[in-house]
Motif scaffolding. Structure first.
Motif, PDB file in Angstrom:
ATOM      1  N   GLN A 180      32.766  15.751  63.692  1.00 47.74           N
ATOM      2  CA  GLN A 180      31.763  15.605  62.644  1.00 47.74           C
ATOM      3  C   GLN A 180      30.413  15.203  63.228  1.00 47.74           C
ATOM      4  O   GLN A 180      30.340  14.306  64.058  1.00 47.74           O
ATOM      5  CB  GLN A 180      32.191  14.534  61.635  1.00 47.74           C
ATOM      6  CG  GLN A 180      33.481  14.840  60.910  1.00 47.74           C
ATOM      7  CD  GLN A 180      33.856  13.722  59.959  1.00 47.74           C
ATOM      8  OE1 GLN A 180      34.865  13.064  60.141  1.00 47.74           O
ATOM      9  NE2 GLN A 180      33.040  13.505  58.933  1.00 47.74           N
ATOM     10  N   LYS A 181      29.364  15.867  62.767  1.00 48.78           N
ATOM     11  CA  LYS A 181      28.002  15.463  63.106  1.00 48.78           C
ATOM     12  C   LYS A 181      27.403  14.573  62.027  1.00 48.78           C
ATOM     13  O   LYS A 181      26.367  13.948  62.242  1.00 48.78           O
ATOM     14  CB  LYS A 181      27.119  16.701  63.298  1.00 48.78           C
ATOM     15  CG  LYS A 181      27.524  17.572  64.479  1.00 48.78           C
ATOM     16  CD  LYS A 181      26.599  18.764  64.599  1.00 48.78           C
ATOM     17  CE  LYS A 181      27.002  19.661  65.757  1.00 48.78           C
ATOM     18  NZ  LYS A 181      26.127  20.853  65.856  1.00 48.78           N
ATOM     19  N   ALA A 182      28.026  14.522  60.863  1.00 49.25           N
ATOM     20  CA  ALA A 182      27.545  13.714  59.749  1.00 49.25           C
ATOM     21  C   ALA A 182      28.754  13.336  58.896  1.00 49.25           C
ATOM     22  O   ALA A 182      29.791  14.009  58.942  1.00 49.25           O
ATOM     23  CB  ALA A 182      26.522  14.486  58.922  1.00 49.25           C
ATOM     24  N   GLN A 225      27.178  25.069  65.582  1.00 53.42           N
ATOM     25  CA  GLN A 225      26.011  24.504  64.922  1.00 53.42           C
ATOM     26  C   GLN A 225      26.355  23.862  63.582  1.00 53.42           C
ATOM     27  O   GLN A 225      25.521  23.160  63.010  1.00 53.42           O
ATOM     28  CB  GLN A 225      24.949  25.589  64.717  1.00 53.42           C
ATOM     29  CG  GLN A 225      24.248  26.008  66.009  1.00 53.42           C
ATOM     30  CD  GLN A 225      23.253  27.135  65.788  1.00 53.42           C
ATOM     31  OE1 GLN A 225      23.051  27.597  64.662  1.00 53.42           O
ATOM     32  NE2 GLN A 225      22.634  27.589  66.870  1.00 53.42           N
ATOM     33  N   ARG A 226      27.548  24.068  63.095  1.00 53.34           N
ATOM     34  CA  ARG A 226      27.934  23.470  61.819  1.00 53.34           C
ATOM     35  C   ARG A 226      28.142  21.966  61.969  1.00 53.34           C
ATOM     36  O   ARG A 226      28.384  21.454  63.064  1.00 53.34           O
ATOM     37  CB  ARG A 226      29.222  24.116  61.306  1.00 53.34           C
ATOM     38  CG  ARG A 226      29.155  25.616  61.209  1.00 53.34           C
ATOM     39  CD  ARG A 226      30.299  26.230  60.439  1.00 53.34           C
ATOM     40  NE  ARG A 226      31.572  25.564  60.647  1.00 53.34           N
ATOM     41  CZ  ARG A 226      32.709  25.932  60.042  1.00 53.34           C
ATOM     42  NH1 ARG A 226      32.694  26.958  59.210  1.00 53.34           N
ATOM     43  NH2 ARG A 226      33.825  25.304  60.269  1.00 53.34           N
ATOM     44  N   ASN A 227      28.064  21.248  60.852  1.00 49.81           N
ATOM     45  CA  ASN A 227      28.275  19.800  60.874  1.00 49.81           C
ATOM     46  C   ASN A 227      29.741  19.429  61.047  1.00 49.81           C
ATOM     47  O   ASN A 227      30.056  18.343  61.517  1.00 49.81           O
ATOM     48  CB  ASN A 227      27.735  19.167  59.585  1.00 49.81           C
ATOM     49  CG  ASN A 227      26.222  19.122  59.558  1.00 49.81           C
ATOM     50  OD1 ASN A 227      25.575  19.102  60.594  1.00 49.81           O
ATOM     51  ND2 ASN A 227      25.645  19.114  58.367  1.00 49.81           N
ATOM     52  N   PHE A 228      30.642  20.327  60.652  1.00 46.91           N
ATOM     53  CA  PHE A 228      32.074  20.050  60.746  1.00 46.91           C
ATOM     54  C   PHE A 228      32.755  21.210  61.467  1.00 46.91           C
ATOM     55  O   PHE A 228      32.700  22.354  61.012  1.00 46.91           O
ATOM     56  CB  PHE A 228      32.697  19.867  59.348  1.00 46.91           C
ATOM     57  CG  PHE A 228      31.996  18.837  58.514  1.00 46.91           C
ATOM     58  CD1 PHE A 228      32.234  17.497  58.704  1.00 46.91           C
ATOM     59  CD2 PHE A 228      31.080  19.223  57.544  1.00 46.91           C
ATOM     60  CE1 PHE A 228      31.584  16.545  57.938  1.00 46.91           C
ATOM     61  CE2 PHE A 228      30.425  18.282  56.776  1.00 46.91           C
ATOM     62  CZ  PHE A 228      30.678  16.937  56.971  1.00 46.91           C
ATOM     63  N   THR A 229      33.353  20.886  62.582  1.00 48.90           N
ATOM     64  CA  THR A 229      34.068  21.882  63.377  1.00 48.90           C
ATOM     65  C   THR A 229      35.380  21.270  63.874  1.00 48.90           C
ATOM     66  O   THR A 229      35.588  20.057  63.786  1.00 48.90           O
ATOM     67  CB  THR A 229      33.237  22.351  64.583  1.00 48.90           C
ATOM     68  OG1 THR A 229      32.896  21.191  65.379  1.00 48.90           O
ATOM     69  CG2 THR A 229      31.961  23.045  64.135  1.00 48.90           C
TER      70      THR A 229
END
Length: 321
Positions: A180-182, A225-229
């Motif tokens: 998660q990025k956020a 580039q997605r916030n959730f991978t």
């Protein structure tokens, strides 16, 4: 002889009265405001008053979509192997050297959720090819969270591996983890489907004329580039030099994992209220003691109104004397 016990008691209320514009009124206003405001300031300055994110643990419900994409780079630079069942056009079909493709989803505890994905594939080399040097494997997945913060998204297993020369039998075990990025926005009764879109590019008509336009790195970069991978962690690799053709055996576990999310209004309010109330009780007790001291010692001018029962007791005592 009888034993006398104190079985009940109550305090007599003494009322202090004064005018609106007086020192006593000013003292009460200031101390009351202090009892309300100081606990809030103390709780806020001690950090953690407003809950900005929280964590819950859940084993995701991960399903293999039946699609795969494999790119292998051999010792012969001009001989690239591309195996897939997503893009179907002639120039890619000529590069498909995969002879075997097997997938098995294993539910170890019988809870309806797969716990392990077992992937097996074999390649048949051309006469001038002896081994793989590097490969990229993409396995699209359907990823779901169903408890605290419902989420449905399209994710993938992306494996990039450099291989030892002539190590044609490769076994890899790993865990699939959420990155998660956020924090995840949490709506308990609403499933978040913002990222429930196809990862692999489907516009194959642009590649029919020129295969050089096909770029696997672009697919991977768009996904990352997605916030959730999802990504593979705790990767363990073993090699075997006895096989002539390339064999890949991949075992991916789906463990329980921590998910960061942004809590809702009522959860934030509940967390803040518990902290505020715990500090307020101590401050309220202290302010009450200060107020009692001020009025009992007549530090400010106020009219004391006693209960009728107490007044009657005082009068009776005066008569006795």
């Amino acid at each position: 002889m009888f034993c006398v016990l104190d079985i009940y008691k109550r305090n007599l209320e003494i009322i202090y009265k004064t005018t609106l514009c007086s020192k006593a009124t000013f003292v009460i206003i200031i101390t009351t405001i202090a009892a309300i405001v100081f606990p809030f300031i103390f709780a806020y300055r001690s950090r953690g008053f407003w809950l900005k994110h929280d964590t819950f643990y859940e084993q995701p419900n991960v399903r293999f979509k039946g699609e795969y994409f494999f790119v292998g780079f051999t010792n012969d630079i001009s001989n690239v192997i591309i195996c897939n069942n997503i893009y179907d056009f002639p120039k890619l079909r000529k590069l498909d050297k995969c002879s075997t493709f097997k997938v098995k989803e294993i539910d170890k505890n019988y809870d309806g959720k797969p716990d392990t994905l077992e992937f097996h594939m074999e390649l048949t080399f051309a006469p001038n090819v002896h081994y793989l040097q590097h490969f990229i494997l993409i396995l699209p997945l359907d990823y779901r969270l169903q408890t605290t913060c419902p989420l449905k998204m399209q994710s993938a297993i992306i494996l990039q591996q450099t291989i030892l020369p002539r190590a044609n039998h490769l076994t890899i075990t790993a865990n699939l983890m959420l990155k998660q990025k956020a924090p995840l926005h949490c709506y308990p009764k609403v499933t978040d489907k913002l990222l429930n879109n196809i990862i692999m590019i489907q516009e194959t008509h642009s590649y029919n004329d020129n295969l050089d336009n096909f770029n696997v790195n672009k697919i991977i970069n768009n996904y990352l580039q997605r916030n959730f991978t999802t990504h593979l962690s705790e990767i363990y690799t073993s090699y075997d030099l006895t096989s002539e053709n390339f064999k890949l055996h991949l075992l991916v576990d789906y463990p329980e994992q921590a998910v960061y999310y942004r809590p809702g209004f009522w959860q934030v309010l509940k967390w803040a209220w518990i902290q505020y109330l715990a500090i307020y009780i101590a401050f309220a007790w202290l302010i009450n003691k200060i107020q009692n001291y001020i009025f009992e010692n007549d530090l400010v001018l106020a009219y004391k109104s006693l209960p009728s029962t107490l007044m009657q007791r005082i009068a009776d005592r005066k008569k006795n004397y």
